[in-house]
Design a protein around this motif. Sequence first.
Motif, PDB file in Angstrom:
ATOM      1  N   CYS A  81     122.001 201.415  69.377  1.00  0.00           N
ATOM      2  CA  CYS A  81     120.571 200.797  69.596  1.00  0.00           C
ATOM      3  C   CYS A  81     119.809 200.370  68.340  1.00  0.00           C
ATOM      4  CB  CYS A  81     119.729 201.990  70.408  1.00  0.00           C
ATOM      5  SG  CYS A  81     118.396 201.346  71.161  1.00  0.00           S
ATOM      6  N   TYR A  82     119.842 201.045  67.510  1.00  0.00           N
ATOM      7  CA  TYR A  82     119.121 200.724  66.028  1.00  0.00           C
ATOM      8  C   TYR A  82     119.789 199.502  65.522  1.00  0.00           C
ATOM      9  CZ  TYR A  82     116.035 204.946  65.319  1.00  0.00           C
ATOM     10  OH  TYR A  82     115.142 205.699  65.432  1.00  0.00           O
ATOM     11  N   LEU A 137     118.839 196.437  67.918  1.00  0.00           N
ATOM     12  CA  LEU A 137     117.421 196.239  67.577  1.00  0.00           C
ATOM     13  C   LEU A 137     117.252 195.453  66.375  1.00  0.00           C
ATOM     14  CD1 LEU A 137     115.458 199.403  68.878  1.00  0.00           C
ATOM     15  CD2 LEU A 137     115.710 197.071  69.873  1.00  0.00           C
ATOM     16  N   GLU A 138     117.883 195.862  65.142  1.00  0.00           N
ATOM     17  CA  GLU A 138     117.915 195.071  63.841  1.00  0.00           C
ATOM     18  C   GLU A 138     118.575 193.814  64.041  1.00  0.00           C
ATOM     19  OE1 GLU A 138     119.847 197.633  61.142  1.00  0.00           O
ATOM     20  OE2 GLU A 138     118.338 199.285  61.081  1.00  0.00           O
ATOM     21  N   CYS A 195     115.519 191.940  66.059  1.00  0.00           N
ATOM     22  CA  CYS A 195     114.308 192.183  65.818  1.00  0.00           C
ATOM     23  C   CYS A 195     114.127 192.301  64.353  1.00  0.00           C
ATOM     24  CB  CYS A 195     113.472 193.159  66.370  1.00  0.00           C
ATOM     25  SG  CYS A 195     113.209 193.016  68.368  1.00  0.00           S
ATOM     26  N   GLU A 243     108.473 193.840  63.604  1.00  0.00           N
ATOM     27  CA  GLU A 243     108.547 193.838  64.999  1.00  0.00           C
ATOM     28  C   GLU A 243     108.815 195.066  65.865  1.00  0.00           C
ATOM     29  OE1 GLU A 243     109.553 189.183  65.393  1.00  0.00           O
ATOM     30  OE2 GLU A 243     111.412 190.519  65.066  1.00  0.00           O
ATOM     31  N   VAL A 244     109.903 195.999  65.345  1.00  0.00           N
ATOM     32  CA  VAL A 244     110.007 196.997  66.175  1.00  0.00           C
ATOM     33  C   VAL A 244     109.021 198.136  66.207  1.00  0.00           C
ATOM     34  CG1 VAL A 244     111.635 198.824  66.541  1.00  0.00           C
ATOM     35  CG2 VAL A 244     112.653 196.705  66.325  1.00  0.00           C
ATOM     36  N   GLN A 245     108.435 198.153  64.699  1.00  0.00           N
ATOM     37  CA  GLN A 245     107.450 199.176  64.585  1.00  0.00           C
ATOM     38  C   GLN A 245     106.172 198.747  65.256  1.00  0.00           C
ATOM     39  OE1 GLN A 245     107.476 198.924  60.401  1.00  0.00           O
ATOM     40  NE2 GLN A 245     108.710 200.710  60.215  1.00  0.00           N
ATOM     41  N   ILE A 286     106.049 197.257  68.032  1.00  0.00           N
ATOM     42  CA  ILE A 286     106.054 197.681  69.467  1.00  0.00           C
ATOM     43  C   ILE A 286     105.537 199.095  69.756  1.00  0.00           C
ATOM     44  CG2 ILE A 286     107.719 198.157  71.791  1.00  0.00           C
ATOM     45  CD1 ILE A 286     109.525 195.932  70.254  1.00  0.00           C
ATOM     46  N   SER A 287     105.802 200.052  68.788  1.00  0.00           N
ATOM     47  CA  SER A 287     105.550 201.469  69.107  1.00  0.00           C
ATOM     48  C   SER A 287     104.241 201.820  69.852  1.00  0.00           C
ATOM     49  CB  SER A 287     105.707 202.281  67.784  1.00  0.00           C
ATOM     50  OG  SER A 287     106.981 202.259  67.270  1.00  0.00           O
ATOM     51  N   SER A 319     105.284 200.370  75.749  1.00  0.00           N
ATOM     52  CA  SER A 319     106.219 201.697  75.185  1.00  0.00           C
ATOM     53  C   SER A 319     105.793 202.939  75.470  1.00  0.00           C
ATOM     54  CB  SER A 319     106.529 201.708  73.619  1.00  0.00           C
ATOM     55  OG  SER A 319     105.778 201.148  72.973  1.00  0.00           O
TER      56      SER A 319
END
Length: 69
Positions: A25-26, A29-30, A33, A37-39, A41-42, A47
């Motif tokens: 999954c990581y 996502l990398e 995004c 961008e992932v951070q 989303i948090s 989320s």
Amino acid sequence: MTNWHNEATDRLCAALLHLKTTEECYDFLEDICTVKEVQDISPDPVSQRIRILIEDTRELLQGYQRERE
């Protein structure tokens, strides 16, 4: 509201369904995004809803397992 059900979204969903581990999954996502961008989303309300859904699902599964014992 935009209809986001389309071929591209179908392919994204299919890719997500093939992920088996957190590491996969990581990596996924990398690929799609940036880390920023992932951070970003948090703190987002979506989320937060996903976290609540996961917690509720865990509780339901635990209750189901206790009933089966």
